[in-house]
Design a protein around this motif. Sequence first.
Motif, mmCIF file in Angstrom:
data_model
loop_
_atom_site.group_PDB
_atom_site.id
_atom_site.type_symbol
_atom_site.label_atom_id
_atom_site.label_comp_id
_atom_site.label_asym_id
_atom_site.label_seq_id
_atom_site.Cartn_x
_atom_site.Cartn_y
_atom_site.Cartn_z
ATOM 1 N N THR A 139 -20.277 61.635 0.635
ATOM 2 C CA THR A 139 -20.173 62.900 -0.108
ATOM 3 C C THR A 139 -18.804 63.039 -0.777
ATOM 4 N N SER A 142 -18.566 61.055 -3.931
ATOM 5 C CA SER A 142 -19.398 61.656 -4.980
ATOM 6 C C SER A 142 -18.697 62.857 -5.604
ATOM 7 N N VAL A 143 -18.074 63.668 -4.738
ATOM 8 C CA VAL A 143 -17.366 64.861 -5.234
ATOM 9 C C VAL A 143 -16.186 64.441 -6.112
#
Lengths: 175, 81
Positions: A139, A142-143
């Motif tokens: 995550t 991705s951020v």
Amino acid sequence: MKTPRRNILAILDNAVRWTGIPARVADDMSGAPDRKHRPLRWIPIWMIAFSCTLFILSLAWPPALDMVAITVSFMGSIAAIAPGIHICGPLGKSSLEDDEREAALRKDSFLFCFGLLTLLNCVGQLLLMSLSHLQNWQTAQSVFVAASAFMLNLTLFGCLPTLYASWNMPQLPKE
Amino acid sequence: MSLYNRISVFRAEQGISRRQLADAVGVNHQTIGYLERGDYKPSLELALKIARHFGVAVEMLFSFERFEPIAMTFKRAGEDE
């Protein structure tokens, strides 16, 4: 007679005036005829190169807290500089003052910008989705990539029309 | 297709600057510069405004063929007389 104490708001007002930005805005709002909107051929390229580098770094490096901080600070500086580039560039003046050549140039510049952004985003989304699946991104990464991609979009939107218009305005010889 | 013009010739003949011509026809002075260089093709409205300002037909100012040198025009006019 007692001189009034300068409160914090007055100090802040003075600090803002000191930057010269309010005078610049007043100049813009007045529509002064001598205000120069000169072609900016290189500064937008530097800005775009800057954002591209950060985007590539976000893809290549694993996410880390310090990189997120750098990204956020770059986003701030780009958000501050991009409008300045637009205002000082050939498209900076009000479109109501455009003659037919300037209106055509403005239309072409934004068409080019939106066309390229649409293409890049369509292709980029597919590539990023594939990459995230293949490399099994977490995550955090991705951020980080999404933030960099957003910043790249912001930079391109702010600088590409000015860049296009500037390179389509060859320098005229003096009379 | 290239569009040739003689705006600079007429402007020099009347002794007016780009800025004065631009003000007269309601465009930016840079637009006149780009027109003279052939970097920009004017709309019909602008071409007619410029022609009207110089008091000539639009064909005298704009052409799809190269204009002959002024010296040749004068020479031909002298021969006709």
